[in-house]
Design an enzyme around this catalytic site. Structure first.
Site, mmCIF file in Angstrom:
data_model
loop_
_atom_site.group_PDB
_atom_site.id
_atom_site.type_symbol
_atom_site.label_atom_id
_atom_site.label_comp_id
_atom_site.label_asym_id
_atom_site.label_seq_id
_atom_site.Cartn_x
_atom_site.Cartn_y
_atom_site.Cartn_z
ATOM 1 N N PHE A 22 8.072 22.515 58.171
ATOM 2 C CA PHE A 22 7.663 22.417 56.756
ATOM 3 C C PHE A 22 7.706 23.758 56.037
ATOM 4 C CE2 PHE A 22 5.502 18.985 58.935
ATOM 5 C CZ PHE A 22 5.635 17.917 58.077
ATOM 6 N N ALA A 23 7.680 24.854 56.804
ATOM 7 C CA ALA A 23 7.455 26.162 56.181
ATOM 8 C C ALA A 23 8.597 26.508 55.221
ATOM 9 C CB ALA A 23 7.351 27.231 57.270
ATOM 10 N N ALA A 24 8.259 26.754 53.967
ATOM 11 C CA ALA A 24 9.280 27.086 52.964
ATOM 12 C C ALA A 24 8.609 27.514 51.667
ATOM 13 C CB ALA A 24 10.170 25.870 52.683
ATOM 14 N N TYR A 26 16.422 26.685 45.111
ATOM 15 C CA TYR A 26 15.559 25.956 46.053
ATOM 16 C C TYR A 26 16.342 24.814 46.714
ATOM 17 C CZ TYR A 26 12.034 22.680 47.665
ATOM 18 O OH TYR A 26 11.319 21.789 48.420
ATOM 19 N N LYS A 71 17.699 24.297 50.852
ATOM 20 C CA LYS A 71 17.412 23.138 51.716
ATOM 21 C C LYS A 71 18.719 22.462 52.147
ATOM 22 C CE LYS A 71 12.899 23.126 51.855
ATOM 23 N NZ LYS A 71 12.115 23.032 53.101
ATOM 24 N N ARG A 92 10.053 11.699 37.216
ATOM 25 C CA ARG A 92 9.979 12.042 38.631
ATOM 26 C C ARG A 92 9.374 10.876 39.403
ATOM 27 N NH1 ARG A 92 12.788 15.361 37.044
ATOM 28 N NH2 ARG A 92 12.738 17.626 37.247
HETATM 29 N N1 UDP Z 1 5.981 20.049 34.716
HETATM 30 C C1 UDP Z 1 5.512 20.370 33.460
HETATM 31 N N2 UDP Z 1 4.544 21.338 33.359
HETATM 32 C C2 UDP Z 1 4.000 21.960 34.446
HETATM 33 C C3 UDP Z 1 4.487 21.605 35.737
HETATM 34 C C4 UDP Z 1 5.475 20.647 35.835
HETATM 35 O O1 UDP Z 1 5.968 19.838 32.449
HETATM 36 O O2 UDP Z 1 3.135 22.842 34.287
HETATM 37 C C5 UDP Z 1 7.037 19.038 34.858
HETATM 38 C C6 UDP Z 1 8.321 19.570 35.472
HETATM 39 O O3 UDP Z 1 9.181 20.046 34.461
HETATM 40 C C7 UDP Z 1 8.866 18.339 36.179
HETATM 41 C C8 UDP Z 1 7.614 17.562 36.593
HETATM 42 O O4 UDP Z 1 6.568 18.060 35.763
HETATM 43 O O5 UDP Z 1 9.584 17.550 35.271
HETATM 44 C C9 UDP Z 1 7.232 17.765 38.030
HETATM 45 O O6 UDP Z 1 7.226 19.153 38.304
HETATM 46 P P1 UDP Z 1 6.609 19.777 39.621
HETATM 47 O O7 UDP Z 1 6.650 21.270 39.462
HETATM 48 O O8 UDP Z 1 5.288 19.141 39.905
HETATM 49 O O9 UDP Z 1 7.592 19.311 40.785
HETATM 50 P P2 UDP Z 1 9.194 19.503 40.934
HETATM 51 O O10 UDP Z 1 9.800 18.318 40.221
HETATM 52 O O11 UDP Z 1 9.571 20.799 40.353
HETATM 53 O O12 UDP Z 1 9.383 19.434 42.412
#
Ligand code: UDP
Length: 334
Positions: free
Chosen positions: A74-76, A142, A146, A221
């Site tokens: 999991f480490a990343a 990122y 992966k 998402r």
């Molecule tokens: N998001 C946002 N504001 C924040 C953090 C996240 O609008 O402060 C949005 C981000 O653009 C994405 C969704 O929420 O569309 C999920 O982001 P998160 O960083 O939780 O996970 P990621 O999709 O990057 O893995």
């Protein structure tokens, strides 16, 4: 019963996997440098090797000393935005670090791996829901890091007999329903804990753009309960230990939720409005990511047990309400 080394087992998803592994009867050793993880998230009767994944000799000796059968890795680093700003750092940590773990495994003769991958390997998908036949085209470092490891795995399988499952997580969220462990990143960047923070008097949330081609203009998402992710890992391990085939699988619910929908759900569950402001797009964010998870259902018999967003947010809220300062183990945290 397998003996499993969990690299990054003091972190958010890793610590939930440790609980799931033990419930399933497996023996667990955690390896974590505690740069982001929390020693208190590791059960007191689980050996904790405090070492970095880059330290090949330390990883190798942990594998040998504990007679390990399989590794869960999991480490990343996981901040999409930071990976856009610091690609070298991300390649060094996520690629070089994972290669070090794989090197240690090769030297110690450990041939079973469950690897944490991500839906960020797909980039801006050609279609949604996304299945594993899509061509991966990451749009951030990122996702590239992966994918680089995913792509190394079949070569190691050919050369060394490595058997592996790579799990492409969608958005991990929620917490152990009993409230004992949960998400504690500092600084926190993820949407659900940030929205909870913003509903409880903390920093207001910035929505990263509402000009995406989605119904309400904010990104879509697929939020997957962390215990459902943990369950996918245990199933992957069990199949590999029984001699089953290697594979790469999506792990998501298939339900898209917009940033605004998440904010509404958090406001309802917490009982207070999320304070938010509109911001600009965050670099590296695809507009819509949600899973077709038929492949993992077929191969591993996996189904999400907590697919609805409301439950995910309730469990996240239960954790944050009972642990407003997370594990409270960081003196530098305000
Ligand atoms: N998001 C946002 N504001 C924040 C953090 C996240 O609008 O402060 C949005 C981000 O653009 C994405 C969704 O929420 O569309 C999920 O982001 P998160 O960083 O939780 O996970 P990621 O999709 O990057 O893995």
């Amino acid at each position: 019963m397998a003996r499993v080394l969990v690299c990054g087992g003091a972190g958010y998803i890793g610590s939930h996997a440790v609980r799931a592994l033990r419930r399933a009867g497996h023996a667990v050793v955690v390896l974590d440098d505690l740069s982001a993880g929390h020693a208190v998230a590791v059960p007191s009767d689980v050996p904790l090797v405090r070492a970095g994944m880059h330290e090949v000799a330390a990883v190798e000796s942990a594998l040998a000393r504990h007679a390990i059968d399989a590794v869960m890795h999991f480490a990343a680093w996981l901040d999409v935005g930071a990976s856009v700003r610091d690609p070298l750092g991300y390649y060094h940590n996520n690629v070089t670090g994972s290669l070090a773990v794989l090197t240690a495994m090769q030297r110690a003769g450990v041939r079973v791996l469950v690897f944490s991958s991500t839906c960020a390997t797909y980039g801006e998908p050609e279609r949604v829901p996304m299945d594993e036949s899509l061509t991966p085209r990451p749009i951030n470092a990122y996702g590239e890091t992966k994918l680089a490891i995913e792509r190394a795995l079949p070569h190691l399988a050919t050369a060394d007999g490595l058997r592996y499952v790579a799990l492409r997580y969608f958005n991990a969220a929620g917490a152990e329903p009993d409230g004992s462990i949960g998400e504690d990143h500092w600084p926190e960047i993820h949407l659900i804990p940030r929205a909870i923070e913003a509903a409880t008097g903390g920093r207001p949330l910035t929505i990263f753009g509402d000009d995406y081609p989605t119904p309400d203009g904010t990104c879509l998402r697929d939020y997957i309960h962390v215990t459902d992710l943990a369950d996918a890992h245990v199933r992957a391990l069990d199949v590999l230990m029984a001699g089953g085939a290697s594979g790469i699988y999506n792990v998501g619910t298939g339900q898209p939720h917009s940033v605004r929908q998440v904010i509404d759900t958090v406001s309802r569950v917490v009982g207070q409005p999320v304070q938010w402001q509109m911001g600009v797009r965050r670099e590296g964010d695809p507009s819509a990511l949600y899973a077709a998870s038929d492949r993992i259902t077929q191969a591993l018999g996996w189904h999400p047990r907590h697919p609805d967003l409301e439950t995910i947010v309730q469990h996240a809220w239960a954790w944050h309400r009972s642990h407003p300062r997370g594990y409270d183990d960081r003196p530098d945290r305000p």
